[in-house]
Write an enzyme that holds these catalytic residues in place. Sequence first.
Site, mmCIF file in Angstrom:
data_model
loop_
_atom_site.group_PDB
_atom_site.id
_atom_site.type_symbol
_atom_site.label_atom_id
_atom_site.label_comp_id
_atom_site.label_asym_id
_atom_site.label_seq_id
_atom_site.Cartn_x
_atom_site.Cartn_y
_atom_site.Cartn_z
ATOM 1 N N GLU A 255 0.981 -1.081 0.142
ATOM 2 C CA GLU A 255 -0.027 -0.017 0.000
ATOM 3 C C GLU A 255 0.747 1.519 -0.131
ATOM 4 O O GLU A 255 0.393 2.473 -0.002
ATOM 5 C CB GLU A 255 -1.035 0.184 1.142
ATOM 6 C CG GLU A 255 -1.970 -1.016 1.203
ATOM 7 C CD GLU A 255 -3.052 -1.059 2.492
ATOM 8 O OE1 GLU A 255 -2.296 -0.437 3.310
ATOM 9 O OE2 GLU A 255 -4.099 -1.312 2.098
ATOM 10 N N LYS B 20 5.794 -2.106 1.866
ATOM 11 C CA LYS B 20 4.981 -2.557 3.064
ATOM 12 C C LYS B 20 4.769 -3.941 3.241
ATOM 13 O O LYS B 20 5.347 -4.522 4.415
ATOM 14 C CB LYS B 20 3.809 -1.934 3.059
ATOM 15 C CG LYS B 20 2.904 -2.043 4.423
ATOM 16 C CD LYS B 20 1.511 -1.401 4.199
ATOM 17 C CE LYS B 20 0.857 -1.669 5.612
ATOM 18 N NZ LYS B 20 -0.485 -1.103 5.525
ATOM 19 N N GLN B 21 4.681 -4.693 2.375
ATOM 20 C CA GLN B 21 4.479 -6.176 2.404
ATOM 21 C C GLN B 21 4.492 -6.777 1.137
ATOM 22 O O GLN B 21 4.868 -6.394 0.094
ATOM 23 C CB GLN B 21 2.894 -6.354 3.054
ATOM 24 C CG GLN B 21 1.957 -5.948 1.902
ATOM 25 C CD GLN B 21 0.648 -5.696 2.546
ATOM 26 O OE1 GLN B 21 0.370 -4.539 3.064
ATOM 27 N NE2 GLN B 21 -0.218 -6.583 2.651
#
Length: 734
Positions: A468, A582-583
Amino acid sequence: MKDWIIWENGFHIENISQNGNKFLVGNGYLGIRGTLPEYEKSEFPAINLAGIYDQVGVAWREPLNAPNGLYTYIEFNNKPYRLPGDLPLNHRMALDYRHGILYRDTVWDSGDGKIKVKSERFASLEEKHLIAMKYSICSDVDGEVRIHTGIDGDVWDINGPHYDELILSDSDQLIQAVGITHKNKDKVGVCEAYDASFSSQKQIITLGRKILRVLSFHAKAGVNYDFYKYISVYTSKDCLNYIDNAIELVKKAKEEGYETIIESHIAEWETKWSISEVIIDGDDSAMEALNYSIYHLHCIAPRHTDSLSIAARGLSGQMYKGAVFWDTEMFMLDFFLFTEPTVAKTLLKYRIDTLEGAKRKAQSYGYQGAFYAWESQEGGYDACSDYNVIDVFTKRPMRTYFKDKQIHISSAIVYGIMRYVNYTGNLDLLADGGIEVIIECARFYYDLLLKKVDKDRYELNDVIGPDEYHERVNNNAYTNRMAKYTFECAAHVIKMYRHMNKDLDDKLSAQYNMTVLLERFEDAALKLYIPQPEDTSKIIRQFDGYEQLEDVSLKELKGRLLDEKEYWGGAYGLASHTKIIKQADVVTMLNIFSGEYSDEILLKNWEYYEPRTEHGSSLSACMYAMLACKCNMPDKAYPLFIKSASTDLVQKGKQWAGLIYIGGTHPASSGGAYMTAVEGFAGICLEDGKLKAYPNLPRHWNSMIFKIIYRGDIYKIEVTKKLAKISNLGKYKA
Ligand code: BGC
């Protein structure tokens, strides 16, 4: 072998909010935060209800907390003894996570002697509307005891209060509270019955939003005074006669008695563990963390209905608006598919039933098809706001595009439905609306395609992938591949539906021109651009232009933080112009479609992206762990697996974002830990419709034993370092 107990020794005021999550008990209908009976809203107690929401003014819409029927505290010789105010001599809490029972044991020094309070409580797994608590007091001197016990309607809310009206009453030895919600005027009814092993003088009083029994008696030194509370919760969404049902239920519970109901509650938990327990030989801590994660998944499984999903923070509170994200299909679903397929079906049925909401959302942006809510509440309403983050510097809401641009959400629903079909072998969900969902999701992506005339290909631009921090990018590899997958599935179901049943055929043919759709989806699947590994580096760019971003280390980036709570993404976020993500993003795609890539590509991308990942979401570590297993690196997978499995145990994650409480349980992380164990380390997969296991255990594990349900049969899987034994134990009965 560990003892299935999680302890907290001593009273640590700073742990109150985290313990609410860590010691949660629940049964899918409700979740009770691991707080103490005497706590009031400043200590965040909550009996969080599944699937019922309210909104006050323009504040965020959130799920309801029921009036707290557990509320209890004592006075001894006119002085109250209660935490957190009155510091104890000794205190401990224990969660039996095999059976979902929370214990507390506290000793205070009154000056003249010791006063001991013990309690145990559970949310019945057998009767989902029932909560029971046993409470005992014992002192080592004689004295006058007053117990205040009843229902506290002054509940903790993040964006409340939700009960405009609270009707408190008592009749026939029962006390009741009915909360009437602000917006929809839904009613939440709580009824409490009480039973004691001793006699006392009784008085019922109402104090503000509380209705209490005050029980007074003379206590003799060394004698245990036990009492029991039976609490029922029903809402007007459950049934019309919610209050009658609540009354009936507590009366019945009181008649049966505490021992009987706790016995059936325990038996129900044992039934769940008989399929879902995972035994690891060689690593007790990992086994504990994993089964504790599984415990949390059981606590939030909706078994009281056939159409409901799970919120991102489970039933631990109103955080993340109690909304359902892609977390369910991509991270939690496999656990239920493998151990309790009826729950998996319930989760997916929720998506089928919220298709209309998804179509409305697509329409609101001028698109056809189904664009599922990024933060889904009932009816598929998207609770995600346009300004979902508060800037820590200006204190102003920041424009975020999660809701508008995370289009990968629709493909997650398709993925979930197809996994259900493949693992259960049942076409029921497809016939029951699943095909329409798949077709509508494919129509949505089709409408979004951008035709690049010069390249003769389609693209998806202006999206947000799983990471995100980078908003509004073009050709996010994960999103494009999942959209292609959606087209492939839609084409597949269109080809097969005719053979399923005549009624379905008629229904679909009346709605769609199937020939045209098939042509379009096949063409889209073929021509949708999927970013490919670069020739020499073998790295797949997360999105167009990713390679041009600043290549800074995570450590250096953290050093640039001006405020530890500042948001890393968005317009001028710390990470936005860098390669730090982020991920798991590309890695999520590679994990799902690993069969399409060479070992070298999998490994190179893992090695490239892992150091560039913040793991700022609890959804991240498990994806890296699973891909590490596929790259034959179980020892690199191991710490990431432990990170996933321990998220709720260690509670080290962020609890607050500015003034917004974002703690809670992390069911996607729990589900990810399960997937890593079963699909990563044990290597469970399907090959030509057959269940296979390709184990890749961490060095210090000797073996893993577990069961999974596949196509209606239970299989016992025993894996050692490199060997797997799969035995069919016969039919599974739901
Ligand atoms: C993650 C999302 C996730 C959501 C709810 C966010 O922080 O970036 O991927 O769906 O939390 O868990």
